[in-house]
Design a protein around this motif. Structure first.
Motif, short mmCIF file in Angstrom:
data_model
loop_
_atom_site.label_atom_id
_atom_site.label_comp_id
_atom_site.label_asym_id
_atom_site.label_seq_id
_atom_site.Cartn_x
_atom_site.Cartn_y
_atom_site.Cartn_z
N ASP A 157 1.30 -0.82 0.45
CA ASP A 157 0.00 0.03 0.03
C ASP A 157 0.63 1.26 -0.12
N GLN A 170 0.58 5.10 0.55
CA GLN A 170 -0.87 5.58 1.00
C GLN A 170 -0.01 6.53 0.38
N ARG A 171 -1.16 7.60 0.03
CA ARG A 171 -1.28 8.98 -0.94
C ARG A 171 -1.25 10.38 0.10
N GLN A 172 -0.48 10.72 0.36
CA GLN A 172 -0.26 12.09 1.01
C GLN A 172 -0.64 13.61 0.18
N SER A 217 3.57 10.22 -1.25
CA SER A 217 3.19 8.65 -0.80
C SER A 217 4.16 8.26 0.05
#
Length: 303
Positions: A269, A271-273, A290
């Motif tokens: 994963d 994870q987009r920020q 990310s």
């Protein structure tokens, strides 16, 4: 007689023809009887057995064999010190992944291996923990962190981690003509076996497909695209060196990666920020970024 040999001759083939073909096979395999290296003898005999079985099974025509020779010749002509077409051929036929699978036996929860690829370069720069491997590589920033442990769960301090990847345009630094070093570096784990660094969010890209291997893929209706990934090579005294990637969950190419390198355990994963989200190391990032965690487990050496 092996299964491959028993299926070698097409049903209905004249028994005299079968005998001629089998006689030739046996004469060729006997030609290696004087080989003093047992392993080399085994490799050559099995190669001949499987090659002849293929020729007999598909009833290979002489024009088809000539086309195969021409294809291999063109692979040799296009190869140079920066491009190895035979590695590409091995990759797209799944031979590279099968060799890796055979030579990296499952051991406990050790991280799975995958293809090395043609873009690794020795002598990468060293970056400190929390450093940036991207350099001038374009792309969205990505924070990568994790630990390196043994299969017994013991942290491995001082493990060497080589990392390399394509930039946001899907190109490795060696594919440019300006001798840049970008998107590659190495670092070492801390006393707790931890590591962390900045990279760029992986993007999909095509393998070089302007040569005979690319023409082969086009002819058989296959894509040259690789799923988005980040390369790792991890080593530590007493441990089996690991060569692997991590892949981006949700990538539409995961099931059709052209070199068959994707394994479910390596899909992570990212994870987009959102813009403005505080970033590790105090880095100021104007746009989105990310982050991903990849905990690495090394098998014991010799397993």
């Amino acid at each position: 007689m092996t299964t491959s040999t028993s299926r070698a001759t097409a049903p209905g083939t004249d028994p005299r023809q079968q005998a001629r073909e089998q006689d030739l096979l046996e004469r060729v395999t006997r030609s290696f009887d004087s080989c003093e290296n047992p392993r080399l003898k085994e490799l050559m005999v099995k190669l001949v057995e499987h090659l002849h079985a293929y020729i007999r099974d598909v009833r290979l025509t002489e024009p088809e064999w000539a086309a195969a020779i021409d294809f291999l010749t063109r692979c040799g002509h296009i190869s140079d010190d920066k491009r190895q077409e035979f590695i590409l051929l091995s990759d797209v036929l799944g031979a590279s992944m099968q060799t890796i699978t055979v030579n990296n036996q499952a051991h406990g929860d050790a991280t799975e291996a995958t293809v090395f690829g043609p873009f690794f370069v020795d002598g990468s720069p060293e970056v400190p923990l929390g450093g940036d491997i991207a350099g001038p590589a374009s792309g969205e920033p990505c924070w990568v962190e994790g630990t390196v442990t043994s299969t017994d769960g013991i942290p491995l301090p001082g493990a060497r981690i080589e990392v390399w990847e394509a930039d946001g345009d899907g190109r490795y630094d060696v594919q440019y003509d300006d001798n840049r070093t970008a998107g590659r570096a190495h670092l070492h784990t801390d006393e707790e076996g931890g590591y962390r660094f900045w990279a760029v969010t992986p993007t999909p890209y095509p393998i070089p497909h302007d040569g005979p291997v690319g023409h082969l893929l086009e002819t058989v209706g296959r894509s040259p695209m690789r799923a988005s990934h980040l390369h790792f090579m991890v080593s530590h005294p007493g441990s089996r060196t690991l060569i692997t990637h991590i892949f981006v969950r949700g990538d539409t190419l995961l099931d059709v990666d052209t070199v068959f390198g994707v394994k479910e355990s390596l899909v992570k994963d990212f994870q987009r920020q959102q813009p403005g989200t505080p970033a590790p190391t105090g880095r100021v990032i104007d746009g989105p970024w990310s982050r991903v965690r990849f905990d690495i487990v090394l098998a014991p050496e010799g397993t």
